[in-house]
Design a protein around this motif. Structure first.
Motif: not given
Lengths: 61, 248
Positions: A22, A25-26, A29, A33-34, A37, A40, B98-99, B102, B105-106, B215, B219, B223
């Motif tokens: 757990s 994987v968190t 993710c 994500e960081i 971005i 981008r 998207p956040t 996420m 999903f978690i 967080y 984030i 974005r």
């Protein structure tokens, strides 16, 4: 203190796979994500400095 | 003294404000994450029924709460954007999706890893799990619909419709454990009764909830700033920033 040793901590009383599965994987993710971005953002900054340089060169002429 | 309430509803002035706010929220997120994990792993005791497996709660519950909360916030801004045609509100909705996805999903992933040792199955089609899965599809639907429409203003409007219709799913997720007979346990924390867990467990969980908030804000601001520059690239203020080489 809940843990008598480091291996005890990683074993999580036999539930290591589930608990760490757990958390890892968190973590992936969040890092992803960081990173996405920031990437981008960097692309955008690169484009802008490119255009800026072209403009400066044009203005010099 | 008159206050201009709408000053920060303009992308130009919000852009610089957001830039200043990001480090504050990022810092708060890191500090509370460290504190939450410390309490979660070293202070909170072993659960008498679930052993150490319950420690998944410190990400599962914050993620599940954030997934629902972010959806409501996203739908709210999408709705405001649809009703008042304000650019920044719609950009916010786009930045939240998207956040939110996420965190959904978690919540599903950690729930699955918790369900296997406790219920003996990775997945069941019970009301709580299924409605949370639908939430993930709503987020993905919102994002793919927006991505499929070239004109961002039209994409905002189409996305807003999906987001608003999907809000009906939020109370379904929340009350699913009461309305149906589910495998998923009832709420551990609710407004009208004492929490059914040890106080240090609850503390660790609430700190992690706070960390997820911080967080998410950091984030999403990051974005939304990217989205502002992408969408406002034709405007004079972005050109001005560019001339000074300060889009940072």
């Amino acid at each position: 203190m809940n843990w008598s040793s480091v291996s005890d901590f990683f074993a999580m009383g036999g539930y290591g796979l589930y608990v760490w599965g757990s958390y890892v994987v968190t973590l992936i993710c969040i890092v992803a994500e960081i990173w996405l971005i920031s990437n981008r953002r960097r692309t955008l900054e690169k484009q802008y400095s490119l255009i800026r340089n072209i403009n400066i060169r044009r203005d010099k002429k | 003294m008159t206050i201009n309430w709408f000053k920060y509803s303009s992308p130009a002035s919000f852009y610089s404000l957001a830039g200043k706010m990001i480090p504050i929220f990022a810092f708060a997120a890191v500090i509370s994450l460290v504190a939450g994990l410390y309490v979660g792993f070293f202070v909170a005791p072993t659960d008498f029924q679930q052993g150490e497996a319950y420690r998944i709660i410190f990400i599962h519950v914050p993620a599940a709460w954030m997934s629902m909360f972010l959806y409501v916030v996203m739908a709210f801004w999408a709705g405001i954007g649809l009703a008042f045609n304000t650019r920044l509100s719609s950009m916010f909705a786009t930045a939240i999706a998207p956040t939110g996805a996420m965190f959904t999903f978690i919540a599903l992933w950690t729930g699955s890893l918790w369900g296997k040792p406790m219920w003996g199955t990775w997945w069941v089609w019970d009301a709580r799990l299924t409605s949370e899965l639908i939430l993930l599809f709503l987020y993905i639907g919102f994002m793919s619909l927006q991505a499929a429409i070239d004109d961002p203003r039209r994409a905002d409007k189409a996305g807003a419709i999906i987001a608003l219709v999907g809000v009906v799913n939020i109370p379904i997720i929340y009350f699913s454990v009461q309305w149906w007979n589910t495998l998923h346990q009832g709420a551990s924390v609710s407004i009208n009764q004492a929490p059914s867990m040890a106080s240090t467990m609850l503390l660790g969980m609430l700190i992690m909830v706070f960390a997820s908030w911080m967080y998410s804000i950091a984030i999403i601001l990051k974005r939304v700033r990217v989205i502002i520059i992408e969408r406002e690239s034709h405007t004079a203020w972005v050109a001005e920033l560019q001339k000074k080489d300060s889009i940072r």
